[in-house]
Design an enzyme around this catalytic site. Structure first.
Site, PDB file in Angstrom:
ATOM      1  CD  GLN A   1     -17.930  -2.302   4.966  1.00 28.72           C
ATOM      2  OE1 GLN A   1     -16.989  -1.529   4.913  1.00 28.72           O
ATOM      3  NE2 GLN A   1     -19.168  -1.931   4.696  1.00 28.72           N
TER       4      GLN A   1
ATOM      5  CD  GLU B   1      11.615  -6.586  -0.277  1.00 23.80           C
ATOM      6  OE1 GLU B   1      11.769  -7.698  -0.818  1.00 23.80           O
ATOM      7  OE2 GLU B   1      11.743  -6.390   0.936  1.00 23.80           O
TER       8      GLU B   1
END
Length: 398
Positions: free
Chosen positions: A352, A379
């Protein structure tokens, strides 16, 4: 050392979680990885290149124990965290290549026979063989007990039938640590593990999966795939515990990788804010920018403390050979959850801050924005980590 877009801040190495060997490891890796230049436009070719370079550089020796040519007596979680954090700062694909050598061979380190450890682990450490961990299926991701793939005893050994998907290094691995049902009625207690060479007849790894942050992934199909009795890895029906033990070792290292990406995003944001001029001053001169940078730094440091704590807890327990003072699995879950979620926020804020440049293909923050997203899933997705932590909390108060 002050951070730049090409060099991370190393102040965290002074924390008491690390010893001098860990600090030397991280500082030796920094100039090495910064000097590497790998063309990553073809993710499969690049991954092979990174494995070769990491092996030649001696860094893959931290993926196996000293008995198999490793750098340390046993797998060291803090070393894995620091290695992944440093590699991910420079190249998330380099981190991926390193991590999969450890995760893909971890079950052999934990439960492999002497012959299996001799045949595979040394080659993993040298970068001569690429490893893969084959657990997930189309209908069995977080719910491992729903696994459908079966391994049936046969005169020649074991016959494997079924599918695995979302397999990292699928299609480029030289061998797979594969988990399959040997007692279909027993749920997670009926799973066993096997080492399957990539050239085994009946194994097809050609179904590549394209993802938003390119790295080698594939669906594996097993059809009358027969392996020798000696391919069995660990005890029959002990595969679920073996898979979870393997993931416990490397879960904190996923957090390390997220830290590396977040630190790179912060360095990129600082560099951009210090040079981008608007309204007669730099972007860094605005208080709103300073507040955002402060929030990013706090998010990184809070995740880092959880990550280093989890790695230290496991290493301390292994070193002393006694049960841990706390719940290692929950600590690793906290680290993985907070580091990946915080890194996503940090990278989003860095993008941003770059404005239009942030979404331009080829800029570092744009690639980091894609790279970080999968870490909140693989995971053990964030929601799974929340369940692990919640159950641990309930156990501690009852």
């Amino acid at each position: 050392m002050a951070a730049s877009a090409s060099s991370p801040n190393t102040a965290h190495l002074a924390l008491p979680f690390f010893d001098d060997a860990h600090r030397a490891l991280a500082r030796d890796l920094l100039p090495w990885v910064a000097a590497q230049s790998v063309d990553e436009r073809d993710d499969r070719a690049a991954c092979r290149d990174w494995v070769k370079r990491l092996g030649q550089g001696g860094w893959l020796r931290y993926c196996v124990p000293a008995s198999a040519g490793g750098a340390l007596e046993r797998l060291d979680s803090r070393a894995l965290v620091l290695l992944r954090e440093t590699l991910a700062f420079h190249s998330p694909l380099a981190d991926f290549a390193f991590a999969m050598q450890g995760l893909g061979s971890g079950a052999i380190t934990l439960a492999g026979s002497a012959a299996q450890q001799r045949d595979y682990l040394g080659a993993v450490a040298r970068g001569d063989k690429i490893a893969a961990f084959a657990l997930s299926e189309p209908e069995a991701g977080s719910d491992v007990g729903a696994m459908a793939m079966q391994a049936v005893a046969a005169p020649q050994g074991w016959r494997l039938d079924g599918q695995k998907t979302w397999i990292s290094n699928g299609g480029i691995a030289d061998f797979y640590c594969v988990f399959a049902k040997t007692d279909p009625a027993a749920g997670s207690r009926g799973i066993s593990a096997f080492v399957v060479d990539a050239n085994t007849p009946g194994l097809d790894s050609s179904a590549h999966i394209e993802v938003m942050a390119p790295h080698p992934l594939a669906t594996l199909r097993f059809e009358n795939c027969t392996v020798a009795r000696e391919a069995q890895l660990g005890e029959v029906n002990g595969g679920f515990k073996l898979a979870m033990r393997t993931l416990d070792i490397f879960r904190a290292s996923v957090a390390g990788a997220a830290l590396g990406m977040a630190r790179r995003a912060l360095a990129e944001a600082v560099r951009h804010a210090s040079t981008r001029r608007m309204f007669g001053q730099t972007l860094a001169d605005f208080q709103l920018t300073q507040a955002k940078l402060g929030e990013m730094a706090a998010l990184i440091d809070s995740a880092a403390l959880l990550t280093y704590r989890a790695a230290w807890m496991r290493d301390d327990s292994e070193k002393r050979g006694v049960p841990p003072a706390g719940d290692i699995t929950a600590a690793a879950a906290m680290a993985k959850m907070c580091a990946t979620e915080n890194a996503s926020r940090v990278i989003d804020m860095a993008l941003q801050m770059h404005g239009g440049l942030g979404v331009k293909v080829g800029t570092k923050v744009e690639s980091l924005y894609r790279d970080i997203r999968s870490l909140r899933i693989y995971e053990g997705a964030t929601e799974v980590q929340q369940l692990i932590i919640g159950k641990s909390v309930l156990r501690s108060v009852t």
